[in-house]
Design a protein around this motif. Structure first.
Motif, mmCIF file in Angstrom:
data_model
loop_
_atom_site.group_PDB
_atom_site.id
_atom_site.type_symbol
_atom_site.label_atom_id
_atom_site.label_comp_id
_atom_site.label_asym_id
_atom_site.label_seq_id
_atom_site.Cartn_x
_atom_site.Cartn_y
_atom_site.Cartn_z
ATOM 1 N N THR A 1 42.213 32.081 -43.079
ATOM 2 C CA THR A 1 41.239 31.145 -42.538
ATOM 3 C C THR A 1 41.907 29.786 -42.610
ATOM 4 O O THR A 1 42.243 29.315 -43.703
ATOM 5 C CB THR A 1 39.931 31.156 -43.342
ATOM 6 N N ALA A 2 42.142 29.167 -41.445
ATOM 7 C CA ALA A 2 42.920 27.928 -41.384
ATOM 8 C C ALA A 2 42.081 26.778 -40.838
ATOM 9 O O ALA A 2 41.420 26.920 -39.805
ATOM 10 C CB ALA A 2 44.147 28.125 -40.497
ATOM 11 N N PHE A 3 42.130 25.673 -41.542
ATOM 12 C CA PHE A 3 41.486 24.432 -41.125
ATOM 13 C C PHE A 3 42.606 23.424 -40.870
ATOM 14 O O PHE A 3 43.386 23.138 -41.781
ATOM 15 C CB PHE A 3 40.568 23.888 -42.222
ATOM 16 N N VAL A 4 42.716 22.929 -39.659
ATOM 17 C CA VAL A 4 43.747 21.946 -39.301
ATOM 18 C C VAL A 4 43.033 20.745 -38.690
ATOM 19 O O VAL A 4 42.269 20.891 -37.733
ATOM 20 C CB VAL A 4 44.777 22.530 -38.317
ATOM 21 N N ILE A 5 43.285 19.564 -39.269
ATOM 22 C CA ILE A 5 42.565 18.362 -38.846
ATOM 23 C C ILE A 5 43.562 17.250 -38.555
ATOM 24 O O ILE A 5 44.404 16.920 -39.413
ATOM 25 C CB ILE A 5 41.587 17.899 -39.952
#
Length: 115
Positions: free
Chosen positions: A109-113
């Protein structure tokens, strides 16, 4: 002796930084599932391989600031430099949450901001 999940992820990261995508994928289960929150979900190693062929035309530049491991999970927090739609590289903050199964990376699960 089995290696810790954190050690496995560190070795996989060395492979991806070197552009050795097949080496990286050897650390993943065949049915690995990657969810990029708010974007897409990839099902299976072949889907990840195809995604890497376009998303990582050149190896990504990233720095892991923290690894947090508990049970079957390893979380990596850091920064990554990625090209935008025009090909201009930009820094992003990221958080990858990996779930391991039998010593391999089974789920991301990847969060890229972009700050």
């Amino acid at each position: 002796m089995r290696k810790s999940n954190k050690t496995i992820l560190k070795k996989a990261n060395v492979a991806i930084k070197a552009g050795d995508y097949e080496g990286f994928l050897s650390f993943c289960t065949d049915d690995t599932e990657w969810t990029f929150v708010g974007q897409q979900t990839l099902h299976g190693k072949e889907a990840v391989r195809n995604w890497m062929a376009t998303a990582y035309e050149k190896p990504p530049t990233f720095l892991v600031k923290h690894f947090i491991a508990e049970d079957d999970f390893v979380t990596a927090l850091g920064t990554i430099t990625l090209p935008d739609e025009e090909g201009t590289e930009a820094d992003h903050a990221y958080c990858d949450i990996w779930r391991f199964r039998d010593g391999k990376m089974a789920e991301l699960t990847a969060f890229v901001i972009k700050p």
